[in-house]
Design an enzyme around this catalytic site. Structure first.
Site, PDB file in Angstrom:
ATOM      1  N   GLY A 144       0.799  -1.211   0.000  1.00 43.78           N
ATOM      2  CA  GLY A 144       0.000   0.000   0.000  1.00 43.78           C
ATOM      3  C   GLY A 144       0.839   1.271   0.000  1.00 43.78           C
ATOM      4  O   GLY A 144       1.971   1.299  -0.496  1.00 43.78           O
ATOM      5  N   SER A 145       0.276   2.321   0.587  1.00 44.09           N
ATOM      6  CA  SER A 145       0.888   3.654   0.517  1.00 44.09           C
ATOM      7  C   SER A 145       2.209   3.777   1.268  1.00 44.09           C
ATOM      8  O   SER A 145       2.875   4.805   1.177  1.00 44.09           O
ATOM      9  CB  SER A 145      -0.097   4.692   1.063  1.00 44.09           C
ATOM     10  OG  SER A 145      -1.279   4.701   0.303  1.00 44.09           O
ATOM     11  N   SER A 146       2.597   2.730   2.014  1.00 47.42           N
ATOM     12  CA  SER A 146       3.854   2.821   2.760  1.00 47.42           C
ATOM     13  C   SER A 146       5.054   3.035   1.842  1.00 47.42           C
ATOM     14  O   SER A 146       6.081   3.567   2.261  1.00 47.42           O
ATOM     15  CB  SER A 146       4.069   1.562   3.602  1.00 47.42           C
ATOM     16  OG  SER A 146       4.236   0.416   2.780  1.00 47.42           O
ATOM     17  N   VAL A 147       4.928   2.656   0.536  1.00 44.90           N
ATOM     18  CA  VAL A 147       6.060   2.791  -0.385  1.00 44.90           C
ATOM     19  C   VAL A 147       6.014   4.093  -1.185  1.00 44.90           C
ATOM     20  O   VAL A 147       6.813   4.284  -2.102  1.00 44.90           O
ATOM     21  CB  VAL A 147       6.136   1.601  -1.368  1.00 44.90           C
ATOM     22  CG1 VAL A 147       6.371   0.304  -0.617  1.00 44.90           C
ATOM     23  CG2 VAL A 147       4.880   1.506  -2.218  1.00 44.90           C
ATOM     24  N   LYS A 148       5.121   4.992  -0.841  1.00 47.49           N
ATOM     25  CA  LYS A 148       5.016   6.234  -1.610  1.00 47.49           C
ATOM     26  C   LYS A 148       6.277   7.100  -1.516  1.00 47.49           C
ATOM     27  O   LYS A 148       6.541   7.912  -2.407  1.00 47.49           O
ATOM     28  CB  LYS A 148       3.788   7.028  -1.177  1.00 47.49           C
ATOM     29  CG  LYS A 148       2.482   6.420  -1.683  1.00 47.49           C
ATOM     30  CD  LYS A 148       1.251   7.184  -1.214  1.00 47.49           C
ATOM     31  CE  LYS A 148      -0.026   6.580  -1.780  1.00 47.49           C
ATOM     32  NZ  LYS A 148      -1.252   7.217  -1.269  1.00 47.49           N
TER      33      LYS A 148
END
Length: 681
Positions: free
Chosen positions: A388-392
């Protein structure tokens, strides 16, 4: 004649007597040597020729394993052991007689009378007890066409189960003992029994050694792990004495000088550092006569137990993280038991971002049938999930380096519609956002624009097709790999996964990739990724081993350091430092500023934390049909933000979607940092 002349005459006389005595002694010696050479030389030479020197090696205790605070994690406990060292040429009949004698002094472990005997074990026993009858199974004509081995195997095949009848418990126990004796190799001690040998059994064997050829009552060791439940799987396991070297590792270990019945590490750190922990065996030289009987022995090489390991793991922290996960898991189930019924596991990795030292690696699975938790920490290194967004943070940095955005670039966050595909959006229309806003508020649309531009389309028009170059997938994955995403972390462990790479490089999937909903990564990879950002773009190798120590006679003490593990930088992110600093600021705002998706949990803490939240769709399907809307909940972070000492990643797969959904990943991350910095919860 005066006294002086008389004295001169006496001296030569005495010398002559002395010379005569010496001559006589030498004559006797020469005669004796002649007798030996002529009369007994052939006999003595034959005896010399018939003796032989054999070598064997005796195992030594393994090295110990400690945590960073020198808490013992794996040690050795003395146990009574019964061993068998066969001489050359021992027959099956002799081993059976020995087994029958041993059965009077020891009992073999079993479950409800089952001694794990094969059909062949039973047939071999019956054959030895009924040799004449068994031999009749084969005619003389048949025997002429077979060698001894073929003849023996044919006879065993022709012995019928019905013919053997039922064996008594005593007979089965004798077979079990003989089975162990049969596995012994010449002049090599083989353990007959080392589990639960009682003091009475030990003393009886010791008392009757004279009538038990090859048997010895000695003191061996077994592995003890005081924190096995806390670190289950991480420390790992050893093969049993019965198993010895695993079949698939036979060639590897025998090439290193191992014996087939040696115990070796089969998993975890016991396997990873097998050659350090094994020690140096005691080497015994035996002199045997022509009958294979040992007539002399001596220690050729003195053994030395294995070297000790000190790990980076903090057992106290590991136990607390385990407890935190279980408590938050229970809270989630009590809050919404229906929607969370598929959530059955949680993972967390805590590490030093500057050195790569792993402080805690844990996973907990809830077994609903048994209503208990199980430790599955090793899966934090090979179970992969959409992050999810943790890798943004990696997506934004890819945008900077590829030149499709710059510091301060803004986009209008509103739903995106590409021809022929469903509409894509953030959780809300966020309006005009820049790069920092995109991280703080977790804008999906901002990441979509980065992906579209990296794919070659700088002029998005609603409901129209994109100009798209599939090579953009390779480019963005190359950027991600610099953080450890999609590649091995190179942790010092026997196995890890580098995640799963989606197979279809179409435009819509690239947009999903940019928000962490296409490729999958392990919890350890996410911990390495956030550590790289915290560490100013330096990706360091995560490791369990801190130092190796030479053993000392005092068993309770650690010896001098033999080797220290230095920080190993795997790569430096090939980006301008100002870009790294910009994402670091974005991560700080996520945890500290108004609107930050984790600010509610961390903004008021006495320490300043930074990081990123993440949510990824992970719907539950059964028989091809969706039965539950579910999500992965992820949190990555580090603290203090300006001088990181600790970094972490939390993965909570398959959380049921609900408006009252408990924020398990945030709660766990918050409590991990509170525990690390000793903040009262």
């Amino acid at each position: 004649m005066n006294k002086k002349n008389k004295s001169k005459m006496q001296l030569p006389f005495r010398l002559n007597i002395l010379f005569f005595i010496v001559f006589l002694l030498f004559s006797i010696l020469i005669i004796q040597l002649g007798v030996v050479q002529i009369l007994n030389g052939e006999e003595y030479q034959q005896e010399i020729n018939e003796t032989d020197q054999e070598y064997t090696q005796l195992p030594v205790p393994r090295g110990k394993i400690y945590d960073r605070n020198h808490q013992l994690l794996a040690g050795n406990e003395s146990v009574y052991t019964i061993t068998y060292t066969p001489a050359k040429g021992v027959t099956a009949e002799e081993r059976l007689k020995l087994a029958e004698k041993l059965s009077h002094y020891i009992s073999m472990p079993h479950e409800d009378g089952d001694y794990d005997l094969s059909e062949r074990n039973k047939k071999e026993y019956w054959y030895l007890k009924h040799t004449d009858k068994a031999e009749k199974r084969l005619s003389d004509k048949e025997k002429e066409k077979m060698d001894n081995g073929e003849a023996y195997n044919t006879i065993l095949e022709r012995i019928k189960k019905k013919e053997m009848g039922d064996f008594t418990k005593k007979q089965r126990e004798i077979m079990a003992i003989k089975k162990q004796l049969d596995q012994a190799m010449t002049l090599t001690p083989h353990v007959v029994k080392n589990e639960h040998v009682t003091a009475e059994e030990y003393s009886k064997i010791a008392e009757h050694l004279g009538s038990l050829p090859g048997i010895n009552a000695t003191v061996g060791w077994r592995r003890v792990k005081p924190y096995d439940e806390t670190l289950s799987g991480i420390i790992g396991s050893l093969s049993s004495q019965k198993q010895g070297i695993p079949r698939d590792k036979k060639e590897y270990y025998t090439a290193l000088g191992y014996k087939l019945n040696d115990r070796v590490g089969t998993s975890g750190l016991e396997q990873q550092y097998e050659r350090v922990l094994r020690g140096r065996k005691t080497k015994i030289e035996y002199t045997t006569n022509s009958n294979g009987e040992v007539i002399d022995s001596e220690v050729a090489v003195k053994g030395k137990r294995g070297k000790d390991l000190v790990l980076t793991i903090d057992t106290k922290l590991q136990k607390k993280v385990n407890k935190i996960i279980r408590q938050e898991f229970d809270n989630a189930l009590q809050s919404n038991p229906y929607l969370n019924r598929f959530m059955d596991e949680v993972y967390a990795v805590v590490m030093n971002p500057q050195t790569g030292g792993l402080l805690a690696v844990t996973g907990q699975r809830y077994d609903q049938e048994e209503n208990k938790f199980r430790n599955i920490g090793v899966k934090a290194m090979y179970a992969s999930f959409e992050p999810g967004s943790s890798v943004k943070g990696a997506t934004v940095l890819s945008g900077y380096e590829s030149g499709v955005i710059n510091i301060g670039t803004t986009f209008l966050d509103r739903p995106i519609k590409i021809a022929g595909t469903p509409e894509k959006s953030s959780y809300a229309a966020l309006g005009s956002v820049n790069d920092l806003d995109a991280l703080r508020l977790s804008s999906n649309v901002y990441m979509f624009y980065i992906a579209m531009r990296m794919g070659g389309d700088f002029h998005y028009n609603r409901n129209q097709s994109l100009n798209y170059d599939p090579d953009a997938f390779r480019e963005i994955r190359n950027y991600f790999s610099q953080f450890g995403l999609g590649v091995p972390t190179q942790v010092d462990f026997p196995s890890e996964s580098d995640g799963y790479e989606g197979p279809d490089p179409k435009a819509g999937n690239l947009l999903d990739f940019a928000i962490g909903q296409y490729d999958t990564y392990t919890t350890l990879q996410l911990a390495q990724y956030v550590s790289t950002i915290a560490n100013d773009g330096y990706r360091v190798k995560p490791h369990f081993l801190k130092s190796v120590h030479t053993p000392v006679p005092h068993e309770q003490e650690l010896g001098p350091v033999d080797k220290s593990v230095e920080t190993e930088v795997l790569n430096k992110i090939t980006m301008d430092e100002k870009y790294i600093e910009r994402v670091q600021e974005g991560f700080r705002q996520v945890y500290q500023e108004t609107g930050g998706t984790a600010a509610g949990a961390f903004a008021s803490k006495p320490y300043t934390a930074a990081g990123k939240t993440g949510t990824a769709e992970n719907d539950i399907y059964k028989d091809g049909e969706k039965v539950l809307d579910a999500e992965n909940h992820i949190l990555v972070g580090y603290a203090p933000a300006d001088d990181p000492q600790v970094a972490f990643a939390v993965m909570v797969p398959k959380m049921g979607v609900s408006t009252s959904q408990p924020e398990v990943s945030k709660n766990i991350g918050e409590r991990i940092l509170d525990t690390y910095f000793q903040v009262n919860e």
